[in-house]
Each structure stands twice: as structure tokens, then as C-alpha cells.
Scaffold this motif. Structure first.
Motif, PDB file in Angstrom:
ATOM      1  N   THR A 176       7.796  75.299 103.778  1.00 49.82           N
ATOM      2  CA  THR A 176       9.570  74.484 104.438  1.00 49.82           C
ATOM      3  C   THR A 176       8.933  73.244 104.924  1.00 49.82           C
ATOM      4  O   THR A 176       7.769  73.345 105.870  1.00 49.82           O
ATOM      5  CB  THR A 176      10.215  74.770 105.213  1.00 49.82           C
ATOM      6  N   SER A 230      11.641  71.937 100.489  1.00 49.91           N
ATOM      7  CA  SER A 230      10.925  73.649 100.242  1.00 49.91           C
ATOM      8  C   SER A 230      10.819  73.691  99.439  1.00 49.91           C
ATOM      9  O   SER A 230      11.332  74.059  97.979  1.00 49.91           O
ATOM     10  CB  SER A 230      12.234  74.695 101.235  1.00 49.91           C
ATOM     11  N   GLU A 244      24.801  79.923 103.663  1.00 48.00           N
ATOM     12  CA  GLU A 244      24.186  80.149 105.008  1.00 48.00           C
ATOM     13  C   GLU A 244      24.969  81.380 105.622  1.00 48.00           C
ATOM     14  O   GLU A 244      25.882  80.991 105.616  1.00 48.00           O
ATOM     15  CB  GLU A 244      23.938  79.301 105.381  1.00 48.00           C
ATOM     16  N   TRP A 256      16.573  83.806 100.858  1.00 51.63           N
ATOM     17  CA  TRP A 256      15.577  83.457 101.883  1.00 51.63           C
ATOM     18  C   TRP A 256      16.066  83.141 103.264  1.00 51.63           C
ATOM     19  O   TRP A 256      17.199  83.032 103.163  1.00 51.63           O
ATOM     20  CB  TRP A 256      15.610  81.916 101.341  1.00 51.63           C
ATOM     21  N   ARG A 266      15.925  81.735 106.971  1.00 52.72           N
ATOM     22  CA  ARG A 266      15.140  80.386 106.979  1.00 52.72           C
ATOM     23  C   ARG A 266      15.041  81.126 108.877  1.00 52.72           C
ATOM     24  O   ARG A 266      13.991  79.952 109.498  1.00 52.72           O
ATOM     25  CB  ARG A 266      16.029  80.078 107.114  1.00 52.72           C
ATOM     26  N   ARG A 304      19.374  82.079 103.979  1.00 47.41           N
ATOM     27  CA  ARG A 304      20.077  81.226 102.858  1.00 47.41           C
ATOM     28  C   ARG A 304      20.018  81.713 101.231  1.00 47.41           C
ATOM     29  O   ARG A 304      19.420  82.551 100.861  1.00 47.41           O
ATOM     30  CB  ARG A 304      19.350  79.424 101.868  1.00 47.41           C
TER      31      ARG A 304
END
Lengths: 92, 186
Positions: B61, B66, B112, B153, B155, B161
Motif C-alpha cells: 500500500t 494498494s 470494513e 485483507w 489492514r 477489509r
């Protein structure tokens, strides 16, 4: 639940992410039109159907999406090793 | 003339939350699926801003850009800004290497999941070990949330996410809502 090691993701992942892809290391005749009916039907239909250690293709369908090969015991369902497509089967 | 209105598949859905975790929809993003060899990853990096990682299950990122590893020859590029000419810029950078670049911005939606109970909430449907030692910050995996294929993912330690196929949005929300209420009971 089986845990299967994906040789591309380099980690063990749950069985539900994978799809079975049949026997491994089958070679398609280079010139199908020149192959005899016997050669072609052998490629299409004849499988070793081994009882015991079996080289087969699996696809990490809900993961990296790649086909790879593995050696699985058809009696115990134990997968002893997985390896990338194109590699020779490891000797056990 | 009627105006075009951007609608999310998640519009009107109550977002799951419990005492330890909460779920929120992500704003629209530009997404590409990039296919090709190592030279593709090297070529697209400067134009995109973040270099596609070659190490499995990792992400890179830089600012709002990203690059996520999906497979040995596949990356998901996510741009959380809105540069309309991004696709053309990436194509220009890739002109000399064989590649596939597909805009999937509208194919996927994203959520999220955050909070100290985020990993536990996701583990209601995700079978991966989400402990920080096994699934560190920056790790990404395409996997299953019960029956739905997602891209998961991490973060931040308490922030994930979840990218899902658009039509699976209500299903993903329903699974997480059920898990959130179940986990508050025990």
C-alpha cells in the motif's frame, strides 16, 4: 475437514476451497488428428484408478485459483505431498 | 433528463455490530484485476504507485493505492481515490508486456470489519487462522466466508477489509449480523 497445503499460497488451507481435478500427468497427444482411436480414447477415458497412492490434480478454486498436483492415498484419504504443476512427482 | 444515481448493493441494509466489533461499508473504489508474469508487476508499479508484491498472500500500500497478491500471476489493484484516467495510465505502462488488465470496480463491493472482536466475528465464517501471528497486518487471502468467496485483507491489527462479489453483499451482511448477535450472547 482436510487441510491441504497449496504450493502456490505456501500454506495449508481448508478443503472447501479446493476442487478435485482428476488424475495428474496425463499427456494430450501432440497431434490429436493423427492419433489413433485407441490412443485418443485412452487419453480421454482410461485412468489408473489406483488403490493406494494416487497422483492427482487439484485446483485452489476459492483461493489463488491455480491447479497443482498432489499424491493422495485413496484408502486413507491422506495427502502426503503437494507440488506445482509441471514439476515431477516427488518420490516417497 | 434523468440523473444517474450511484447505488450500493448495501444501501438500506443495517450494518452488523456488537460489543467488540463493527461492520461498515467501504466507499466506492476503482479496482483492476491484473494478470501476467513478473515483468507485468515490475512495469505497472511506477504508474500505479504501489508495486504488486511477488511474495504470496502479501499486499503493498502506498497512499490510496494498494496492490494485493491473488495468485502467482494475478493481482487485485485497489485505488481508493477517484482518478478516472487510471485505467488508461496503467494500459500505457503495460503496452510492451503481455498482460490482462480488467476493470472490476463494479463487480465487487467492500466492507470494513473493525474492533477488538473483528477477527472473532470473521471467524464465524472464515476458516483461516486469523491470529496476528498467522495472519499479520498486510496479509491478504482470497477465501470463503461460509459459501461466499471473499478477499480478506488485514489492514491493521483490528481492521479487516472484506471484498465480495456484488450480488453476495446482502448474504455477507446477513452472515456477519447473525454472528455478531450470537457472539454477544456468549
Amino acid at each position: 475437514m482436510l487441510l491441504i497445503r497449496c504450493p502456490y499460497c505456501e500454506m495449508e488451507r481448508p478443503e472447501t476451497e479446493f476442487r478435485y481435478g482428476g488424475e495428474a500427468h496425463l499427456v494430450r497427444p501432440l497431434h490429436p488428428a493423427a492419433a489413433s482411436d485407441e490412443e485418443w480414447s485412452a487419453f480421454l477415458y482410461l485412468r489408473v484408478n489406483d488403490k493406494g497412492l494416487h497422483a492427482e490434480r487439484w485446483r485452489h478454486a476459492s483461493g489463488c485459483g491455480r491447479y497443482f498436483n498432489c499424491l493422495r492415498d485413496t484408502i486413507t484419504d491422506k495427502i502426503s505431498v503437494t507440488y506445482k504443476s509441471g514439476e515431477a512427482p516427488p518420490s516417497l | 433528463m434523468p440523473e444517474a444515481v450511484r447505488r450500493s448493493i448495501l444501501d438500506g441494509l443495517a450494518m452488523p455490530r456488537n460489543s467488540a466489533a463493527m461492520v461498515a461499508p467501504c466507499p466506492p473504489a476503482t479496482r483492476f484485476i491484473l494478470r501476467g508474469g513478473r515483468e507485468v508487476a515490475a512495469s505497472v508499479g511506477p504508474a500505479f504507485g504501489a508495486a504488486p508484491p511477488l511474495e504470496p498472500l502479501r499486499s503493498q500500500t502506498v497512499g490510496a493505492r494498494s496492490a494485493l497478491w491473488m495468485g502467482p500471476d494475478e493481482w487485485l489493484l485497489i485505488a481508493e481515490d477517484s482518478e478516472l484516467a487510471l485505467g488508461a495510465a496503467l494500459e500505457a505502462a503495460l503496452a510492451s508486456v503481455p498482460h490482462g488488465l480488467i476493470d472490476v470496480s463494479h463487480r465487487q463491493g467492500a466492507l470494513e470489519v473493525s474492533g477488538p472482536g473483528a477477527a472473532r466475528l470473521l471467524n464465524a465464517g472464515v476458516m483461516l487462522d486469523l491470529d496476528i501471528s498467522a495472519f499479520p497486518v498486510g496479509m491478504v487471502a482470497r477465501t470463503l466466508l461460509t459459501k461466499a468467496e471473499i478477499v480478506l485483507w488485514r489492514r491493521a491489527p483490528d481492521l479487516f477489509r472484506v471484498e465480495f462479489s456484488r450480488s453476495f453483499g446482502p448474504y455477507v451482511v446477513a452472515i456477519l449480523a447473525q454472528a455478531a448477535s450470537d457472539q454477544d450472547l456468549c
